[in-house]
Structure formats: C-alpha cells, structure tokens
Design a protein around this motif. Structure first.
Motif, PDB file in Angstrom:
ATOM      1  N   ALA B  34       0.834  -1.210   0.000  1.00 22.92           N
ATOM      2  CA  ALA B  34       0.000   0.000   0.000  1.00 22.92           C
ATOM      3  C   ALA B  34       0.865   1.254   0.000  1.00 22.92           C
ATOM      4  N   ALA B  35       1.923   1.252   0.827  1.00 21.00           N
ATOM      5  CA  ALA B  35       2.811   2.423   0.895  1.00 21.00           C
ATOM      6  C   ALA B  35       3.506   2.637  -0.451  1.00 21.00           C
ATOM      7  N   GLU B  36       3.893   1.552  -1.081  1.00 22.04           N
ATOM      8  CA  GLU B  36       4.560   1.651  -2.372  1.00 22.04           C
ATOM      9  C   GLU B  36       3.600   2.191  -3.434  1.00 22.04           C
ATOM     10  N   THR B  37       2.352   1.762  -3.348  1.00 21.06           N
ATOM     11  CA  THR B  37       1.336   2.251  -4.284  1.00 21.06           C
ATOM     12  C   THR B  37       1.127   3.764  -4.114  1.00 21.06           C
ATOM     13  N   VAL B  38       1.111   4.212  -2.859  1.00 15.00           N
ATOM     14  CA  VAL B  38       0.952   5.648  -2.597  1.00 15.00           C
ATOM     15  C   VAL B  38       2.099   6.417  -3.257  1.00 15.00           C
ATOM     16  N   GLU B  39       3.306   5.897  -3.116  1.00 14.36           N
ATOM     17  CA  GLU B  39       4.462   6.568  -3.708  1.00 14.36           C
ATOM     18  C   GLU B  39       4.342   6.594  -5.244  1.00 14.36           C
ATOM     19  N   MET B  40       3.984   5.457  -5.786  1.00  8.20           N
ATOM     20  CA  MET B  40       3.849   5.339  -7.243  1.00  8.20           C
ATOM     21  C   MET B  40       2.788   6.300  -7.777  1.00  8.20           C
ATOM     22  N   MET B  41       1.647   6.397  -7.096  1.00 10.29           N
ATOM     23  CA  MET B  41       0.575   7.291  -7.546  1.00 10.29           C
ATOM     24  C   MET B  41       1.017   8.751  -7.453  1.00 10.29           C
ATOM     25  N   THR B  42       1.752   9.073  -6.393  1.00 12.15           N
ATOM     26  CA  THR B  42       2.246  10.441  -6.240  1.00 12.15           C
ATOM     27  C   THR B  42       3.167  10.800  -7.400  1.00 12.15           C
ATOM     28  N   GLN B  43       4.063   9.872  -7.723  1.00 12.69           N
ATOM     29  CA  GLN B  43       4.963  10.097  -8.869  1.00 12.69           C
ATOM     30  C   GLN B  43       4.165  10.313 -10.151  1.00 12.69           C
ATOM     31  N   LYS B  44       3.166   9.497 -10.359  1.00 15.20           N
ATOM     32  CA  LYS B  44       2.365   9.561 -11.587  1.00 15.20           C
ATOM     33  C   LYS B  44       1.566  10.868 -11.660  1.00 15.20           C
ATOM     34  N   ILE B  45       1.016  11.269 -10.522  1.00 17.85           N
ATOM     35  CA  ILE B  45       0.242  12.523 -10.505  1.00 17.85           C
ATOM     36  C   ILE B  45       1.156  13.699 -10.853  1.00 17.85           C
ATOM     37  N   LEU B  46       2.363  13.680 -10.245  1.00 18.23           N
ATOM     38  CA  LEU B  46       3.294  14.789 -10.488  1.00 18.23           C
ATOM     39  C   LEU B  46       3.759  14.824 -11.947  1.00 18.23           C
ATOM     40  N   ALA B  47       3.733  13.679 -12.624  1.00 20.19           N
ATOM     41  CA  ALA B  47       4.216  13.608 -14.003  1.00 20.19           C
ATOM     42  C   ALA B  47       3.118  13.896 -15.034  1.00 20.19           C
ATOM     43  N   LEU B  48       1.896  14.137 -14.562  1.00 21.36           N
ATOM     44  CA  LEU B  48       0.800  14.380 -15.518  1.00 21.36           C
ATOM     45  C   LEU B  48       1.044  15.676 -16.288  1.00 21.36           C
ATOM     46  N   PRO B  49       0.740  15.696 -17.602  1.00 18.25           N
ATOM     47  CA  PRO B  49       0.899  16.935 -18.369  1.00 18.25           C
ATOM     48  C   PRO B  49      -0.117  17.978 -17.906  1.00 18.25           C
ATOM     49  N   ILE B  50       0.307  19.233 -17.897  1.00 10.55           N
ATOM     50  CA  ILE B  50      -0.636  20.264 -17.451  1.00 10.55           C
ATOM     51  C   ILE B  50      -1.275  21.023 -18.622  1.00 10.55           C
ATOM     52  N   ASP B  51      -0.757  20.843 -19.838  1.00 13.32           N
ATOM     53  CA  ASP B  51      -1.456  21.445 -20.987  1.00 13.32           C
ATOM     54  C   ASP B  51      -1.433  20.504 -22.177  1.00 13.32           C
ATOM     55  N   GLY B  52      -2.103  20.916 -23.267  1.00 13.97           N
ATOM     56  CA  GLY B  52      -2.226  20.060 -24.443  1.00 13.97           C
ATOM     57  C   GLY B  52      -3.541  20.361 -25.137  1.00 13.97           C
ATOM     58  N   THR B  53      -3.903  19.523 -26.060  1.00 11.06           N
ATOM     59  CA  THR B  53      -5.176  19.697 -26.749  1.00 11.06           C
ATOM     60  C   THR B  53      -6.299  19.432 -25.751  1.00 11.06           C
ATOM     61  N   PRO B  54      -7.529  19.926 -26.057  1.00 11.36           N
ATOM     62  CA  PRO B  54      -8.641  19.661 -25.135  1.00 11.36           C
ATOM     63  C   PRO B  54      -8.780  18.171 -24.801  1.00 11.36           C
ATOM     64  N   SER B  63      -7.159  10.800 -15.678  1.00 13.19           N
ATOM     65  CA  SER B  63      -6.082  10.049 -15.006  1.00 13.19           C
ATOM     66  C   SER B  63      -5.837  10.608 -13.614  1.00 13.19           C
ATOM     67  N   PHE B  64      -5.861  11.929 -13.508  1.00  8.91           N
ATOM     68  CA  PHE B  64      -5.621  12.586 -12.218  1.00  8.91           C
ATOM     69  C   PHE B  64      -6.619  12.088 -11.166  1.00  8.91           C
ATOM     70  N   VAL B  65      -7.887  12.097 -11.541  1.00  7.17           N
ATOM     71  CA  VAL B  65      -8.921  11.677 -10.591  1.00  7.17           C
ATOM     72  C   VAL B  65      -8.703  10.217 -10.175  1.00  7.17           C
ATOM     73  N   ARG B  66      -8.416   9.386 -11.175  1.00 10.49           N
ATOM     74  CA  ARG B  66      -8.223   7.971 -10.857  1.00 10.49           C
ATOM     75  C   ARG B  66      -7.003   7.759  -9.959  1.00 10.49           C
ATOM     76  N   MET B  67      -5.927   8.465 -10.239  1.00  6.58           N
ATOM     77  CA  MET B  67      -4.706   8.309  -9.432  1.00  6.58           C
ATOM     78  C   MET B  67      -4.905   8.786  -7.999  1.00  6.58           C
ATOM     79  N   VAL B  68      -5.637   9.894  -7.864  1.00  2.89           N
ATOM     80  CA  VAL B  68      -5.906  10.400  -6.515  1.00  2.89           C
ATOM     81  C   VAL B  68      -6.759   9.388  -5.745  1.00  2.89           C
ATOM     82  N   MET B  69      -7.715   8.792  -6.440  1.00  2.00           N
ATOM     83  CA  MET B  69      -8.565   7.784  -5.783  1.00  2.00           C
ATOM     84  C   MET B  69      -7.737   6.601  -5.293  1.00  2.00           C
ATOM     85  N   VAL B  70      -6.842   6.151  -6.143  1.00  2.00           N
ATOM     86  CA  VAL B  70      -6.014   4.994  -5.760  1.00  2.00           C
ATOM     87  C   VAL B  70      -5.085   5.385  -4.607  1.00  2.00           C
ATOM     88  N   LYS B  71      -4.528   6.581  -4.682  1.00  2.00           N
ATOM     89  CA  LYS B  71      -3.642   7.052  -3.599  1.00  2.00           C
ATOM     90  C   LYS B  71      -4.413   7.099  -2.280  1.00  2.00           C
TER      91      LYS B  71
END
Lengths: 101, 148
Positions: B34-54, B63-71
């Motif tokens: 569980a602790a490892e999953t929290v770390e992994m989700m945090t890494q993934k959230i931080l790596a999400l792109p903040i701009d792009g096409t709609p 993805s953000f919502v799903r990752m936060v839920m898993v975290k």
C-alpha cells in the motif's frame, strides 16, 4: 463442574480434549492465588475460558495461557475482576485421547 | 468407564483455551504494498501533463482523478494494516524490545493521512521508509517467536 478443554493455550498443562474437574466452591474457602488454573468469563464476550493467574493487583488479576504463543489473555483484554473467575481446576479426570495414542 | 458415566450424566461443558486468531496470519506485505502504491501514484500525478489539446487535457484530468482515488484508497489501507499489527499482533514484550514502537506506528499512520491530504513525494517516501521500519521490527519479533 466438569469441563472439556478446547484449544492449545494451556499446553503443556492441559491439552485440547482434556476433561477437567473444576470447583466453584473452593473460592468460598480459599483465595484466588497466583498459579491457579481458572475457568473464567472472557471480559469481552463472557465466553468460558481457561487461563492461569499470573499476578494480582488491586485492580484485578492478570491471567495468561501457559502457552503464551497460542493464547489471547490479559495481554489483550486486561486485568480480570474476581467476580469474573468462576472456579479453579482441581484435577484432570480424563486425558485427551490423542495424548494416549 | 468415564465415557460410560458421561453417557449417563451428560458431556462436560466446553471451556476455551484458544488464541483469538491462529498464529502466523499477520503479515507486513499489505502495508508495504500500500505504501509503495501511494508513492507510485504520487509520482504519476506529479508527471501528468498540465497542458495540451482539449482531448489531452480531458484525458489527464481523468487520469488525475483515478490516481488520486487509488492514492487515497491505499493510504487508508496502509493505515488500517499498520493498526491491525499494532493492536492485534504486537504485545508488551515486543514493546520492551522496541520501546519506540508506539511512536513509530503513530508517526507512520499520521503519514498515511498526510499522503491523503497532499501530493508530496517526500511524504510518500517517508511513509514507505516508516512502514518498512515497522515491518523490520515485525520480522525480528516474529523470527524470535518462531525460531524455537
């Protein structure tokens, strides 16, 4: 009162399947002392359990199984009030059959 | 002879000399995972792109919502698993051996909450370290009890 033991928390003194003679009246004439094997009510759910008195304090008795690794006792449910202690094991009148084989 | 008599007067009552739960079913792996999953989700959230096409932005939000839920879920799971070890497995003799055990469990479970509130890689790493420290203590006490 007659009881049959279920479980291994009082090994090696009493095994699963041993039959014991337990006296309720003895505590009318004798105090509960450290070393007594007692039948008592589990403070959490009032199930009848078999434990040994390990120490005594003003707040109650600390009881534990002889086989500490396979016992849930005062380490989990705390000190026991004397009124929860029903009787003392006087003797074993029948050994578990597995022990004889 | 006794059996014949008991057939006449009735079987004795049962008195329980049990452990609440069979030995050996306490494990540290669920809290570590569980602790490892929290770390992994945090890494993934931080790596999400903040701009792009709609469409990309929409995808990133999903993805953000799903990752936060898993975290969130795994931080809660981690807390629960640690508390099970604390309340059900550890005993006073373990505390004598590791006097800072209460402090360690308290700090680790608080870190679970911190990781829910924040997206914080340092906090996630701290949680992983704290859980593995408790797992080490568990292994040491467990070994001691099962080596003889």
């Amino acid at each position: 009162m007659r009881f049959v033991v279920s479980g291994e928390s009082m090994e090696p003194a009493f095994s699963h399947g041993d039959k014991l003679w337990v006296s309720r009246l003895i505590y009318k004439v004798k105090k509960i002392v450290v070393g007594d094997a007692v039948v008592m009510l589990d403070p959490r759910d009032s199930r009848l359990i078999l434990k040994r008195v390990k120490s005594r304090s003003r707040e109650g008795y600390f009881v534990a199984g002889d086989n500490e690794k396979k016992s849930t006792d005062s380490r989990t449910f705390g000190l026991v009030k004397p009124e929860r202690i029903i009787g003392m094991v006087i003797f074993r009148y029948s050994r578990a059959r597995s022990a004889l084989n | 002879m006794i059996r014949i008599i008991e057939r006449l007067i009735g079987e004795p009552r049962t008195v329980y000399a049990h452990c609440d739960i069979p030995c050996g079913i306490y494990k540290t792996q669920p809290s570590l995972t569980a602790a490892e999953t929290v770390e992994m989700m945090t890494q993934k959230i931080l790596a999400l792109p903040i701009d792009g096409t709609p469409q990309e932005v929409l995808q990133a939000r999903n993805s953000f919502v799903r990752m936060v839920m898993v975290k969130e879920e795994h931080a809660e799971l981690c807390k629960r698993e640690l508390l099970i070890l604390w309340t059900d497995y550890f005993k006073p003799e373990h505390l004598k051996q590791f006097p800072d055990l209460h402090e360690k469990v308290w700090a680790a479970t608080k870190l679970c909450s911190k990781n829910k509130r924040e997206v914080n890689l340092d906090a996630a790493k701290e949680l992983k370290a704290a859980v593995s420290e408790i797992a080490d203590i568990f292994e040491k006490t467990h070994e001691a009890e099962h080596s003889h």
